[in-house]
Design an enzyme around this catalytic site. Structure first.
Site, mmCIF file in Angstrom:
data_model
loop_
_atom_site.group_PDB
_atom_site.id
_atom_site.type_symbol
_atom_site.label_atom_id
_atom_site.label_comp_id
_atom_site.label_asym_id
_atom_site.label_seq_id
_atom_site.Cartn_x
_atom_site.Cartn_y
_atom_site.Cartn_z
ATOM 1 N N PRO A 294 -72.848 -80.188 46.409
ATOM 2 C CA PRO A 294 -71.860 -81.095 45.795
ATOM 3 C C PRO A 294 -70.414 -80.635 45.982
ATOM 4 O O PRO A 294 -69.524 -81.472 46.171
ATOM 5 C CB PRO A 294 -72.253 -81.087 44.313
ATOM 6 C CG PRO A 294 -73.700 -80.701 44.301
ATOM 7 C CD PRO A 294 -73.878 -79.753 45.434
ATOM 8 N N VAL A 295 -70.181 -79.309 45.919
ATOM 9 C CA VAL A 295 -68.816 -78.808 46.104
ATOM 10 C C VAL A 295 -68.325 -79.124 47.513
ATOM 11 O O VAL A 295 -67.210 -79.629 47.711
ATOM 12 C CB VAL A 295 -68.756 -77.288 45.840
ATOM 13 C CG1 VAL A 295 -67.400 -76.736 46.257
ATOM 14 C CG2 VAL A 295 -69.016 -76.999 44.370
ATOM 15 N N PRO B 242 -77.510 -75.587 56.656
ATOM 16 C CA PRO B 242 -78.908 -75.855 57.012
ATOM 17 C C PRO B 242 -79.428 -77.143 56.391
ATOM 18 O O PRO B 242 -80.248 -77.844 56.988
ATOM 19 C CB PRO B 242 -79.653 -74.635 56.458
ATOM 20 C CG PRO B 242 -78.613 -73.571 56.335
ATOM 21 C CD PRO B 242 -77.348 -74.281 55.991
ATOM 22 N N ASP C 295 -24.848 -73.671 28.060
ATOM 23 C CA ASP C 295 -24.342 -72.473 27.390
ATOM 24 C C ASP C 295 -25.440 -71.430 27.213
ATOM 25 O O ASP C 295 -26.556 -71.596 27.695
ATOM 26 C CB ASP C 295 -23.684 -72.842 26.046
ATOM 27 C CG ASP C 295 -24.662 -73.509 25.082
ATOM 28 O OD1 ASP C 295 -25.867 -73.196 25.134
ATOM 29 O OD2 ASP C 295 -24.214 -74.341 24.269
ATOM 30 N N LYS D 153 -20.672 -68.528 26.002
ATOM 31 C CA LYS D 153 -19.718 -67.688 25.285
ATOM 32 C C LYS D 153 -20.480 -66.549 24.613
ATOM 33 O O LYS D 153 -21.411 -66.776 23.865
ATOM 34 C CB LYS D 153 -18.985 -68.499 24.221
ATOM 35 C CG LYS D 153 -18.200 -69.675 24.765
ATOM 36 C CD LYS D 153 -17.452 -70.340 23.626
ATOM 37 C CE LYS D 153 -16.670 -71.524 24.168
ATOM 38 N NZ LYS D 153 -17.128 -72.787 23.682
ATOM 39 N N GLY E 97 -27.673 -75.594 23.127
ATOM 40 C CA GLY E 97 -28.798 -75.146 22.339
ATOM 41 C C GLY E 97 -28.805 -75.805 20.976
ATOM 42 O O GLY E 97 -27.760 -76.066 20.390
ATOM 43 N N GLY E 98 -29.993 -76.105 20.471
ATOM 44 C CA GLY E 98 -30.090 -76.746 19.160
ATOM 45 C C GLY E 98 -29.600 -78.173 19.194
ATOM 46 O O GLY E 98 -29.929 -78.951 20.089
ATOM 47 N N ASP E 99 -28.779 -78.536 18.214
ATOM 48 C CA ASP E 99 -28.191 -79.871 18.134
ATOM 49 C C ASP E 99 -26.699 -79.767 18.422
ATOM 50 O O ASP E 99 -26.023 -78.871 17.900
ATOM 51 C CB ASP E 99 -28.408 -80.456 16.733
ATOM 52 C CG ASP E 99 -27.848 -81.855 16.611
ATOM 53 O OD1 ASP E 99 -28.607 -82.819 16.815
ATOM 54 O OD2 ASP E 99 -26.636 -81.992 16.334
ATOM 55 N N THR F 9 -32.287 -78.788 15.615
ATOM 56 C CA THR F 9 -31.405 -77.662 15.378
ATOM 57 C C THR F 9 -32.205 -76.378 15.154
ATOM 58 O O THR F 9 -33.375 -76.409 14.759
ATOM 59 C CB THR F 9 -30.487 -77.934 14.176
ATOM 60 O OG1 THR F 9 -29.512 -76.893 14.093
ATOM 61 C CG2 THR F 9 -31.270 -78.004 12.884
ATOM 62 N N MET G 37 -25.577 -67.468 14.046
ATOM 63 C CA MET G 37 -24.667 -66.484 14.644
ATOM 64 C C MET G 37 -24.238 -65.437 13.629
ATOM 65 O O MET G 37 -23.082 -65.021 13.590
ATOM 66 C CB MET G 37 -23.443 -67.196 15.240
ATOM 67 C CG MET G 37 -23.792 -68.136 16.376
ATOM 68 S SD MET G 37 -22.432 -69.214 16.900
ATOM 69 C CE MET G 37 -22.384 -70.387 15.538
ATOM 70 N N GLY H 67 -36.560 -67.920 18.298
ATOM 71 C CA GLY H 67 -37.537 -68.769 17.631
ATOM 72 C C GLY H 67 -38.036 -69.911 18.489
ATOM 73 O O GLY H 67 -37.305 -70.451 19.317
#
Length: 470
Positions: A22-23, A43, A249, A271, A302-304, A332, A384, A413
């Site tokens: 089958p394979v 065979p 960023d 930054k 990053g985040g909101d 966020t 921060m 996170g």
């Protein structure tokens, strides 16, 4: 990248499949579908292969494998249940620089066969690098639901117009914008609705008589979320894959950047503490300049973008310059990191309010209303704030919070590198120093942190290096 993804043109070329079960039947069927001339050495054959041989689709050699079988072949597949034979086939093919696949033993071969979504002429190949063929098939099944069969008809239709579009529009950028206008607009929708003739007529008119659609620059202010790319919104993902330029960023996790269009220009404007690649005014002017050049720009944050992301400052300048823009919210960091750390920000038994503040120090001081923050039934999340931990701890205790107030520090996170350190206000400075936490790290202060041990559900797999700062 363990394997280089490539599509081979095997039309009319001689290929070898060794094996009769089958394979081998599945591999031979794929080669036939690709237009190859297939010789099968075994065979005995399974009923499915017998039928193909009787139908004249395959040439069968009813015997055991011989070394000469690989000669002159464009591709070889070993699909027997004899490890020694499979190894011999692989060694012979490799010695002759013939691509060889050994079924269920990818380490022996030079390529692997992916799971394929076929929307002829569109093909999507899914591979796990041989780690889990079952997982590849599951991913393929999921992708099947997102790629309607009409995409094959759409590809065939536009293929007939490629040469004319190349003559009609002088630059690669003009042609790309034209095709995006076609493939994401009403012409494609006509075809998806089964109105193929109307779609072709509309495309004919667009190529022959219509002016090139006017492409105005635009800026998309997109929240990238806290790190896990699965937390992006559908809209954020779509704009990432359409943008000409990505301005990003330090808080944007690398896997999220990997989702952008491969040929999009990437501009880093991150930054660091006391070290800015560009000033905020410089970033604002960069966005304006790129948009005025007609570029579609994703400003990826990053985040909101509206929570300590300075997104408001950037769109103020865009409005003053008359630049069209969109804002796409993101999850966020406070919400994402607390959720993945098993810490609800509010809980009727512990906290009835939540405050987000920035702990970013300037000139060695923090201008915060400590009295308002030191509330016993409130969760405070510091963005921060890692460098200001000594001041944070001292001021909150001085304004009334007990030294035993629990604190959680969440580094990177929502990602597979997430670390969670549980401390108290009194021992926080010492614990931060001992744990060698680095940005990006979020600080959560409040009684809700006590729920971490009970609700901790996320199991990251790595503790690698940080990429930015929160």
């Amino acid at each position: 990248m363990k394997f280089f993804p490539v599509f081979l043109d095997l039309r009319g070329r001689d290929c070898l499949v060794v094996g009769g079960g089958p394979v081998a039947a599945r591999k031979a069927a794929m080669l036939l579908e690709a237009g190859a001339r297939v010789t099968l050495v075994a065979p005995a054959l399974s009923p499915a292969l017998e039928r193909r041989v009787v139908a004249g689709e395959l040439h069968h050699e009813a015997r055991a494998f011989a070394a000469a079988d690989v000669e002159g072949k464009a591709l070889v597949i070993a699909g027997t249940d004899d490890d020694a034979v499979n190894r011999q086939i692989a060694e012979l093919a490799r010695a002759r620089n013939i691509p060889v696949n050994v079924v269920d033993q990818p380490e022996l071969g030079s390529f692997i066969v992916p799971s394929v979504i076929n929307r002829e002429p569109i093909q999507v190949a899914v591979s796990t690098g041989g780690a889990s063929p079952v997982l590849a098939r599951l991913l393929r099944a999921r992708l099947e639901t997102y790629i309607p069969s009409a995409y094959g008809r759409l590809a065939r239709m536009v293929d007939g117009f490629r040469a004319r579009v190349q003559e009609r529009f002088a630059t690669t950028e003009e042609r790309r914008h034209f095709w995006e206008h076609v493939l994401e607009g009403p012409i494609a929708e006509l075809l998806f609705a089964g109105r193929d003739a109307d779609a072709e007529k509309a495309l004919e008119q667009a190529v022959a008589g219509a002016e090139l659609p006017r492409f105005h620059g635009e800026v998309y202010l997109v929240g990238a979320g806290p790190g896990d790319p699965d937390l992006l919104t559908f809209r954020a993902l779509r704009l990432l894959q359409q943008a000409d330029v990505i301005v990003y960023d330090r808080l944007v996790a690398p896997p999220i950047l990997d989702l952008a269009r491969r040929d999009a220009e990437r501009i880093y404007v991150g930054k660091e503490r006391d070290k800015h690649t560009l000033t905020q005014e410089g970033i604002n002017q960069l966005l304006v300049r790129l948009a005025k050049e007609g570029k579609r720009v994703v400003r990826l944050k990053g985040g909101d973008p509206f929570i300590f992301g300075r997104g408001g400052e950037e769109i103020e300048e865009l409005m003053e310059e008359g630049i069209p823009f969109q804002v796409v919210p993101g999850i966020t960091a406070a919400s994402g990191c607390s959720s993945y750390a098993g810490i609800p920000l509010t809980h009727r038994d512990y906290a009835q309010s939540c405050v987000f503040v920035t702990g970013n120090l300037k000139d060695g001081s923090v201008n915060l209303n400590w009295k308002a923050l030191a509330h016993p039934h409130q969760t405070v999340v510091f963005y921060m704030g890692l460098h200001g931990v000594p001041i944070l701890s001292k001021e909150l205790i001085a304004h009334g919070l007990p030294a035993e107030t629990p604190v959680a520090l969440v580094q990177q996170g929502t990602t597979q590198h997430q670390r969670v350190i549980i401390s108290t206000l009194g021992s926080l400075p010492e614990d931060v120093q001992k744990s060698e936490l680095k940005p990006p790290t979020l600080i959560i202060v409040g009684e809700v942190v006590r729920l971490h041990d009970k609700l901790d559900w996320f199991r990251p797999t790595d503790s690698g290096a940080a990429w930015g700062e929160r």
